[in-house]
Scaffold this motif. Structure first.
Motif, PDB file in Angstrom:
ATOM      1  N   LYS A 187     -26.527 -29.010  43.503  1.00 22.84           N
ATOM      2  CA  LYS A 187     -27.148 -29.054  44.829  1.00 22.84           C
ATOM      3  C   LYS A 187     -26.362 -28.200  45.826  1.00 22.84           C
ATOM      4  O   LYS A 187     -26.951 -27.485  46.640  1.00 22.84           O
ATOM      5  N   ASP A 188     -25.041 -28.272  45.769  1.00 21.77           N
ATOM      6  CA  ASP A 188     -24.206 -27.457  46.664  1.00 21.77           C
ATOM      7  C   ASP A 188     -24.416 -25.968  46.418  1.00 21.77           C
ATOM      8  O   ASP A 188     -24.478 -25.172  47.358  1.00 21.77           O
ATOM      9  N   MET A 189     -24.555 -25.586  45.165  1.00 24.48           N
ATOM     10  CA  MET A 189     -24.776 -24.180  44.834  1.00 24.48           C
ATOM     11  C   MET A 189     -26.147 -23.707  45.325  1.00 24.48           C
ATOM     12  O   MET A 189     -26.301 -22.594  45.801  1.00 24.48           O
ATOM     13  N   ARG A 190     -27.168 -24.577  45.228  1.00 25.90           N
ATOM     14  CA  ARG A 190     -28.503 -24.204  45.683  1.00 25.90           C
ATOM     15  C   ARG A 190     -28.534 -24.005  47.191  1.00 25.90           C
ATOM     16  O   ARG A 190     -29.246 -23.149  47.707  1.00 25.90           O
ATOM     17  N   LYS A 191     -27.759 -24.806  47.909  1.00 30.97           N
ATOM     18  CA  LYS A 191     -27.713 -24.682  49.384  1.00 30.97           C
ATOM     19  C   LYS A 191     -27.104 -23.337  49.791  1.00 30.97           C
ATOM     20  O   LYS A 191     -27.473 -22.780  50.831  1.00 30.97           O
ATOM     21  N   GLN A 192     -26.180 -22.831  49.020  1.00 33.59           N
ATOM     22  CA  GLN A 192     -25.527 -21.560  49.340  1.00 33.59           C
ATOM     23  C   GLN A 192     -26.480 -20.376  49.204  1.00 33.59           C
ATOM     24  O   GLN A 192     -26.372 -19.384  49.893  1.00 33.59           O
ATOM     25  N   PHE A 193     -27.430 -20.493  48.272  1.00 32.33           N
ATOM     26  CA  PHE A 193     -28.357 -19.398  48.047  1.00 32.33           C
ATOM     27  C   PHE A 193     -29.699 -19.798  48.530  1.00 32.33           C
ATOM     28  O   PHE A 193     -30.657 -19.406  48.630  1.00 32.33           O
TER      29      PHE A 193
END
Length: 190
Positions: free
Chosen positions: A184-190
């Motif tokens: 989820k954190d990675m998806r928020k970055q992109f």
């Protein structure tokens, strides 16, 4: 009148010889191998102190190159930019400007030659540069210091590895919740 023509003819011949010598060494005079007297002293904390001496014959091409580089900026009526004869450039710019540019070229060139000859890997530009002597008559004598990559000496790592063959690997447990949070954190970055 004849003396003027002879003077310009002489300068033209010098110009042609200079151009041919530059073509023989390459378009840039960045690295001209010269026999030099180099002394290198390694100091603590990866600092190298060096002293470089080169003869007048080795320094002479830097004066020619300095005049060529400085002549590009000289604008005199009757001559195209960069095509002003050497004697006129010397009179217009002055000997001190030529000396400064030639010194800069000689220091750069001899520094890079020293680095290659001594197999050094510098990590900074040379500092504490002191030019003791520089002229067309006596050559160049200068010193400075530079930082180099530190030398790493590995001890007897093979025997240490043999002694500690029974190293225990820690098992890492990753829960599904931690994986979902990371995604989820990675998806928020992109």
């Amino acid at each position: 009148m004849l003396l003027g023509i002879a003077k310009y003819a002489t300068n033209f011949c010098k110009f042609i010889v200079t151009k041919c010598s530059f073509l023989a060494f390459g378009l840039h005079f960045c690295y001209h191998k010269t026999p030099m007297d180099i002394q290198v002293k390694k100091l603590p904390k990866s600092v190298v102190l060096f002293h470089i001496k080169a003869s007048a014959e080795d320094v002479a091409p830097f004066f020619d190159r300095a005049i060529e580089l400085l002549a590009k900026d000289v604008a005199i009526k009757g001559f195209r930019p960069g095509k002003v004869p050497t004697e006129i450039v010397r009179d217009t710019i002055g000997e001190q400007a030529i000396l400064n540019k030639a010194q800069e070229l000689a220091v750069q060139d001899t520094y890079f030659q020293m680095v290659e000859q001594e197999n050094l890997i510098p990590i900074s530009q040379p500092t504490k540069i002191a030019v003791h002597a520089f002229s067309e008559v006596i050559g160049i004598d200068w010193e400075g210091e530079t930082h180099v990559l530190p030398e790493v000496h590995l001890g007897d790592w093979k025997s240490a590895l043999q002694k500690n063959k029974k190293l225990k690997k820690e098992k890492i447990n990753i829960e599904e919740k931690e994986v979902d949070t990371a995604l989820k954190d990675m998806r928020k970055q992109f």
